[in-house]
Design a protein around this motif. Structure first.
Motif, short mmCIF file in Angstrom:
data_model
loop_
_atom_site.label_atom_id
_atom_site.label_comp_id
_atom_site.label_asym_id
_atom_site.label_seq_id
_atom_site.Cartn_x
_atom_site.Cartn_y
_atom_site.Cartn_z
N UNK A 155 0.93 -1.22 0.21
CA UNK A 155 -0.09 0.18 0.02
C UNK A 155 0.93 1.18 0.05
N UNK A 156 0.41 2.29 -0.73
CA UNK A 156 1.03 3.59 -0.68
C UNK A 156 0.26 4.60 -0.60
N UNK A 160 0.26 12.01 0.69
CA UNK A 160 -0.12 11.79 1.93
C UNK A 160 -1.94 12.03 1.91
N UNK A 161 -2.34 12.17 0.89
CA UNK A 161 -3.71 12.39 0.62
C UNK A 161 -4.69 11.12 0.52
N UNK A 162 -4.46 10.25 -0.40
CA UNK A 162 -5.03 9.14 -0.50
C UNK A 162 -4.45 7.69 -0.51
N UNK A 163 -4.92 6.52 -0.23
CA UNK A 163 -4.05 5.43 -0.19
C UNK A 163 -4.34 4.59 -1.62
N UNK A 164 -3.39 4.02 -2.01
CA UNK A 164 -3.36 3.11 -3.42
C UNK A 164 -2.88 1.75 -2.72
N UNK A 168 -3.85 -1.13 -10.62
CA UNK A 168 -4.22 -0.03 -11.63
C UNK A 168 -4.18 1.16 -10.98
N UNK A 169 -4.55 1.46 -9.69
CA UNK A 169 -4.27 2.65 -8.87
C UNK A 169 -2.95 3.13 -8.84
N UNK A 170 -1.85 2.04 -8.63
CA UNK A 170 -0.53 2.26 -8.65
C UNK A 170 -0.03 2.80 -9.82
#
Length: 429
Positions: A155-156, A160-164, A168-170
């Motif tokens: 996870x990233x 610092x606003x939303x988690x990925x 696909x999101x990465x």
């Protein structure tokens, strides 16, 4: 020298070393600024705490001098982005030794100006450098590296606003980071250029402009004008004592030959040769007078201007009140301005009368040449005044021209100078 601003206009900016130079400039500024802040704050705190036992006074003095090395490093760092400034404006101490150096530096305004810059650098500028690098380069690069973080940690968080936590999101975040990287690099170059320009403005003062290089340039221009005038006087002397005397002798010889020759073709040829010699002698005398009039060297500017006015085809009213002889270069420059102005009046103005007003007032020679002609004169259109304006500017003077259509035309010359000696002719031994 090429600078960051020049590089930003190049199509190859992104693949050139300039983005790296911008990053190095801002990162080094952030690191160096943090050190400057620690040194200044520590010096003030320690010096104030120990001032009660006198030991703190040297610490405070050293803190006050901290701006000198800071400014030196900042001038060196400007070379990274291609914006060097002149060397520091500090004078060489008149007295050798530590005390002479210290007293000289504490009396200089440049020392306190550089201390002010160091304080501004330590409190304001270096955080801005760090913020620019973080936002314009750090955020896009961190976003582009999201797939690596997801692969390692699962996870990233993007900015610092939303988690990925999905591939696909990465990869979407990575694509966004790469898309932001190019404009971010350009913005980083602009930030580095603006930051360097600010440092250059704050560190460049009038003292820098009057650096030894500039002073030597001004002195060399004065020496060139002086050498030019000396050469003019030498040519005038050689023509007067050489070619003119030979023409006078030739004219006399031809005149005597005419008297001895019987009437006929030979006498006619001798008469023609005698007239040609007279004409050449008159032209040579006029040339000598134009090169460097003897009346100017012997009697000064006032007499030379009066002579020029007398030879002018347009009547000239004179109002001259000079205290005596002025410096030679000033007299020469002012005289040739008057001659050129009177020549323009006669050729172009259609004036019926001209007036020359001259005074030495407030440490300046002021000459005003005015005519009642049609006006419309322009120094940029070949009136011959451009070169004279350059000659006047070398003497720290000013030449201004006012010539509206319909007239009148007013030419004003101001040259700072002091009278050198009373006006009197040169004594001939």
């Amino acid at each position: 020298m090429r600078s960051i601003w020049w590089a930003l206009g190049s199509r190859r900016y992104l693949v050139s070393p300039w983005p790296w130079r911008a990053v190095v400039y801002l990162v080094s500024g952030a690191a160096f600024g943090a050190v400057v802040l620690v040194v200044i704050v520590s010096g003030v705190v320690v010096g104030s705490a120990l001032s009660v036992v006198v030991v703190g006074l040297p610490v405070l003095v050293l803190t006050a001098l901290a701006g000198i090395p800071v400014a030196g490093v900042e001038r060196w760092r400007l070379r990274i982005v291609g914006q060097p400034v002149a060397a520091g404006p500090h004078r060489v101490p008149a007295v050798p030794g530590l005390w002479g150096w210290l007293s000289t530096r504490l009396k200089e305004a440049a020392t306190w100006r550089e201390l002010a810059y160091a304080v501004l650098f330590g409190l304001v500028l270096w955080p801005l450098d760090a913020l620019a690098v973080l936002l314009l380069a750090g955020v896009p690069l961190a976003t582009a590296c999201v797939p690596l973080v997801v692969a390692v940690e699962g996870e990233a968080k993007v900015a610092k606003l939303w988690a990925v936590d999905t591939w696909p999101g990465a990869f979407g975040a990575a694509a966004l980071g790469l898309a932001l990287l190019a404009p971010g690099v350009y913005a980083l170059g602009c930030a580095a250029g603006a930051r360097a320009q600010l440092a250059r403005v704050l560190l460049t003062t009038k003292a820098d402009e009057d650096s030894p290089w500039v002073t030597e340039l001004v002195r060399s221009r004065v020496r060139l004008v002086d050498a030019f005038e000396a050469e003019r006087r030498r040519i005038e002397r050689d023509l007067h004592d050489g070619a003119q005397q030979r023409l006078v002798a030739l004219t006399m010889t031809l005149g005597l030959a005419r008297l001895d020759a019987p009437p006929g073709p030979l006498a006619d040829q001798l008469a023609k040769a005698h007239a040609d010699a007279d004409g050449a002698l008159a032209e040579l005398r006029e040339l000598i007078h134009g090169i460097h009039p003897k009346v100017l060297a012997d009697y000064g500017l006032e007499a030379a201007v009066a002579d020029a006015a007398e030879r002018s085809p347009v009547p000239v009213d004179l109002d001259l009140d000079l205290p005596g002889r002025l410096p030679r270069l000033v007299e020469t420059a002012a005289y040739f301005v008057v001659c050129e102005a009177l020549a323009n009046v006669a050729r172009h103005s259609g004036a019926e009368r001209a007036r020359i007003h001259g005074r030495h007032d407030g440490g300046r020679l002021v000459l005003r040449i005015e005519d009642d002609g049609c006006g419309g004169a322009d120094s940029a259109q070949g009136t011959g005044l451009t070169g004279l304006a350059d000659r006047v500017s070398v003497l720290d003077g000013r030449l201004t021209l006012s010539s509206p259509p319909g007239g009148p035309t007013l030419l004003c010359v101001e040259i700072p100078c002091r009278p050198s000696r009373p006006s009197r002719p040169t004594e001939v031994p």
